[in-house]
Design a protein around this motif. Sequence first.
Motif, PDB file in Angstrom:
ATOM      1  N   VAL A 213      34.710 -30.855 -71.646  1.00  0.00           N
ATOM      2  CA  VAL A 213      33.761 -31.794 -72.233  1.00  0.00           C
ATOM      3  C   VAL A 213      33.551 -32.909 -71.207  1.00  0.00           C
ATOM      4  CG1 VAL A 213      33.503 -33.610 -73.982  1.00  0.00           C
ATOM      5  CG2 VAL A 213      34.308 -31.336 -74.662  1.00  0.00           C
ATOM      6  N   VAL A 214      32.289 -33.209 -70.931  1.00  0.00           N
ATOM      7  CA  VAL A 214      31.976 -34.319 -70.025  1.00  0.00           C
ATOM      8  C   VAL A 214      31.154 -35.341 -70.806  1.00  0.00           C
ATOM      9  CG1 VAL A 214      30.712 -35.011 -67.947  1.00  0.00           C
ATOM     10  CG2 VAL A 214      32.003 -32.860 -67.956  1.00  0.00           C
ATOM     11  N   LEU A 215      31.623 -36.588 -70.798  1.00  0.00           N
ATOM     12  CA  LEU A 215      30.891 -37.672 -71.456  1.00  0.00           C
ATOM     13  C   LEU A 215      30.035 -38.358 -70.394  1.00  0.00           C
ATOM     14  CD1 LEU A 215      33.871 -39.030 -73.577  1.00  0.00           C
ATOM     15  CD2 LEU A 215      32.114 -37.365 -74.251  1.00  0.00           C
ATOM     16  N   ALA A 216      28.733 -38.429 -70.647  1.00  0.00           N
ATOM     17  CA  ALA A 216      27.801 -38.879 -69.615  1.00  0.00           C
ATOM     18  C   ALA A 216      26.950 -40.051 -70.096  1.00  0.00           C
ATOM     19  CB  ALA A 216      26.903 -37.713 -69.219  1.00  0.00           C
ATOM     20  N   HIS A 217      26.163 -40.590 -69.175  1.00  0.00           N
ATOM     21  CA  HIS A 217      25.176 -41.643 -69.468  1.00  0.00           C
ATOM     22  C   HIS A 217      25.818 -42.830 -70.207  1.00  0.00           C
ATOM     23  CE1 HIS A 217      21.108 -43.214 -69.839  1.00  0.00           C
ATOM     24  NE2 HIS A 217      20.580 -42.082 -69.370  1.00  0.00           N
ATOM     25  N   ILE A 218      26.979 -43.247 -69.726  1.00  0.00           N
ATOM     26  CA  ILE A 218      27.713 -44.377 -70.330  1.00  0.00           C
ATOM     27  C   ILE A 218      26.962 -45.675 -70.020  1.00  0.00           C
ATOM     28  CG2 ILE A 218      29.938 -45.607 -70.320  1.00  0.00           C
ATOM     29  CD1 ILE A 218      30.478 -42.717 -71.015  1.00  0.00           C
ATOM     30  N   SER A 219      26.699 -46.481 -71.028  1.00  0.00           N
ATOM     31  CA  SER A 219      25.981 -47.735 -70.805  1.00  0.00           C
ATOM     32  C   SER A 219      26.850 -48.712 -70.011  1.00  0.00           C
ATOM     33  CB  SER A 219      25.609 -48.366 -72.150  1.00  0.00           C
ATOM     34  OG  SER A 219      25.158 -49.691 -71.966  1.00  0.00           O
ATOM     35  N   GLU A 220      26.214 -49.414 -69.102  1.00  0.00           N
ATOM     36  CA  GLU A 220      26.935 -50.390 -68.278  1.00  0.00           C
ATOM     37  C   GLU A 220      27.314 -51.629 -69.088  1.00  0.00           C
ATOM     38  OE1 GLU A 220      24.682 -51.680 -64.886  1.00  0.00           O
ATOM     39  OE2 GLU A 220      26.487 -52.307 -63.822  1.00  0.00           O
ATOM     40  N   HIS A 221      26.464 -51.990 -70.045  1.00  0.00           N
ATOM     41  CA  HIS A 221      26.663 -53.254 -70.775  1.00  0.00           C
ATOM     42  C   HIS A 221      27.224 -53.058 -72.175  1.00  0.00           C
ATOM     43  CE1 HIS A 221      24.485 -55.149 -67.533  1.00  0.00           C
ATOM     44  NE2 HIS A 221      23.534 -54.235 -67.672  1.00  0.00           N
ATOM     45  N   ASN A 222      27.048 -51.872 -72.737  1.00  0.00           N
ATOM     46  CA  ASN A 222      27.418 -51.668 -74.145  1.00  0.00           C
ATOM     47  C   ASN A 222      28.488 -50.612 -74.338  1.00  0.00           C
ATOM     48  OD1 ASN A 222      25.258 -53.465 -74.972  1.00  0.00           O
ATOM     49  ND2 ASN A 222      23.909 -51.806 -74.316  1.00  0.00           N
ATOM     50  N   ASN A 223      29.237 -50.339 -73.266  1.00  0.00           N
ATOM     51  CA  ASN A 223      30.294 -49.343 -73.368  1.00  0.00           C
ATOM     52  C   ASN A 223      31.248 -49.519 -72.192  1.00  0.00           C
ATOM     53  OD1 ASN A 223      31.653 -47.199 -74.523  1.00  0.00           O
ATOM     54  ND2 ASN A 223      30.036 -45.691 -74.161  1.00  0.00           N
ATOM     55  N   LEU A 224      32.378 -48.863 -72.276  1.00  0.00           N
ATOM     56  CA  LEU A 224      33.339 -48.810 -71.166  1.00  0.00           C
ATOM     57  C   LEU A 224      33.785 -47.360 -71.054  1.00  0.00           C
ATOM     58  CD1 LEU A 224      35.511 -51.825 -72.335  1.00  0.00           C
ATOM     59  CD2 LEU A 224      34.074 -51.816 -70.285  1.00  0.00           C
ATOM     60  N   LEU A 227      36.790 -46.685 -73.135  1.00  0.00           N
ATOM     61  CA  LEU A 227      36.523 -46.756 -74.576  1.00  0.00           C
ATOM     62  C   LEU A 227      35.842 -45.470 -75.059  1.00  0.00           C
ATOM     63  CD1 LEU A 227      36.504 -48.408 -77.199  1.00  0.00           C
ATOM     64  CD2 LEU A 227      34.354 -49.465 -76.439  1.00  0.00           C
ATOM     65  N   ALA A 228      34.880 -44.980 -74.285  1.00  0.00           N
ATOM     66  CA  ALA A 228      34.209 -43.719 -74.640  1.00  0.00           C
ATOM     67  C   ALA A 228      35.235 -42.588 -74.682  1.00  0.00           C
ATOM     68  CB  ALA A 228      33.113 -43.406 -73.625  1.00  0.00           C
ATOM     69  N   PHE A 229      36.066 -42.535 -73.645  1.00  0.00           N
ATOM     70  CA  PHE A 229      37.096 -41.494 -73.552  1.00  0.00           C
ATOM     71  C   PHE A 229      38.051 -41.565 -74.743  1.00  0.00           C
ATOM     72  CE2 PHE A 229      41.261 -40.017 -72.068  1.00  0.00           C
ATOM     73  CZ  PHE A 229      40.948 -38.771 -71.549  1.00  0.00           C
ATOM     74  N   ARG A 251      36.376 -35.456 -69.761  1.00  0.00           N
ATOM     75  CA  ARG A 251      36.198 -36.352 -68.610  1.00  0.00           C
ATOM     76  C   ARG A 251      34.991 -37.244 -68.842  1.00  0.00           C
ATOM     77  NH1 ARG A 251      37.062 -32.058 -63.675  1.00  0.00           N
ATOM     78  NH2 ARG A 251      37.775 -30.450 -65.065  1.00  0.00           N
ATOM     79  N   VAL A 252      34.957 -38.317 -68.083  1.00  0.00           N
ATOM     80  CA  VAL A 252      33.827 -39.242 -68.172  1.00  0.00           C
ATOM     81  C   VAL A 252      33.108 -39.233 -66.829  1.00  0.00           C
ATOM     82  CG1 VAL A 252      33.143 -41.634 -68.591  1.00  0.00           C
ATOM     83  CG2 VAL A 252      35.116 -40.680 -69.805  1.00  0.00           C
ATOM     84  N   ALA A 253      31.803 -39.029 -66.853  1.00  0.00           N
ATOM     85  CA  ALA A 253      31.018 -39.004 -65.607  1.00  0.00           C
ATOM     86  C   ALA A 253      30.921 -40.400 -65.010  1.00  0.00           C
ATOM     87  CB  ALA A 253      29.624 -38.464 -65.893  1.00  0.00           C
ATOM     88  N   ASP A 254      31.098 -40.483 -63.706  1.00  0.00           N
ATOM     89  CA  ASP A 254      30.999 -41.769 -63.016  1.00  0.00           C
ATOM     90  C   ASP A 254      29.532 -42.202 -62.927  1.00  0.00           C
ATOM     91  OD1 ASP A 254      32.914 -43.566 -61.210  1.00  0.00           O
ATOM     92  OD2 ASP A 254      30.928 -43.518 -60.269  1.00  0.00           O
ATOM     93  N   ARG A 255      29.335 -43.525 -62.957  1.00  0.00           N
ATOM     94  CA  ARG A 255      27.974 -44.060 -62.909  1.00  0.00           C
ATOM     95  C   ARG A 255      27.308 -43.829 -61.552  1.00  0.00           C
ATOM     96  NH1 ARG A 255      24.609 -47.838 -65.079  1.00  0.00           N
ATOM     97  NH2 ARG A 255      25.780 -47.563 -66.983  1.00  0.00           N
ATOM     98  N   TYR A 256      28.071 -44.058 -60.486  1.00  0.00           N
ATOM     99  CA  TYR A 256      27.453 -44.054 -59.157  1.00  0.00           C
ATOM    100  C   TYR A 256      27.872 -42.900 -58.247  1.00  0.00           C
ATOM    101  CZ  TYR A 256      26.316 -48.866 -60.452  1.00  0.00           C
ATOM    102  OH  TYR A 256      25.847 -49.964 -61.100  1.00  0.00           O
TER     103      TYR A 256
END
Length: 265
Positions: A213-224, A227-229, A251-256
């Motif tokens: 499972v990959v968690l993607a498109h995490i908001s920069e201002h409204n999530n961490l 926290l999503a993980f 896993r959580v996808a990196d922003r950059y």
Amino acid sequence: MIEICMLASGSSGNAIYVATQHVKILVDAGLSGKRIASALTAIGTEASALDALLLSHDHNDHTCGAGIMSRRYGLPVYATAPTWQVAGKKMGPIPADRCHRLPSCGTITFGDLTVETIPIPHDAADPVGFIFRCEERAIALVTDLGHVTPYIQERLQAMDCLVMEANHDEEMLINGTYPWPLKNRILGKNGHLSNATVAECLCKLISPQTQHVVLAHISEHNNLPQLAFDTVCLRLKEAGHLKQGKQLTVRVADRYLPSCHIQLA
Ligand SMILES: [Zn+2]
Ligand SMILES: [Zn+2]
């Protein structure tokens, strides 16, 4: 063999690499051509080796580098007709023989890679999610959607890998600094999925076949990312999906930076 790698993920730009033994494609090009090329180099491939670019929808964080990528590397671009209508103007000139129609609910084939499109509810012209199949393996890529329709839920059964957005934490969004119209847009039926919503949805989608499972498109201002993980893992544990002996990674996808490079044999 099929592989996926999140080259960048979030409102500051999305690009995803999907490949089989014979085909290499890019899904979305929401960052500069230079950044996409260096991300591809970083994972051991190169932009000139790509066979096609697929666009999920017209928003800038998915399309702003599409024109450049097509011109620089001679890439054919695939998008739904309404996405072409909206994003085409912003992409600059692309030779007509490189502009291809993507069905919003259908299947296209690139060599040994089959791509299925699924309509998703989001405030764009004609947004789609994807299922990529090669041999017996299946990867779903669904970001930028306000809710999970029964049809999406039906199509995303029996996936080896589920890439879905965990855009925001509802409390962080509600208590945050965004103006109310924007908060309402994100929370709306055609906005983005929250951590809690995607967690609930994943509980219904994870099957014995699901390894990643990959968690993607995490908001920069409204999530961490943490926290999503944590929110998703807690819910998956409660539902019995994350326990010893089960081979499921979250896993959580990196922003950059390129992340979540997953290969399925
Ligand atoms: Zn987006
Ligand atoms: Zn979007």
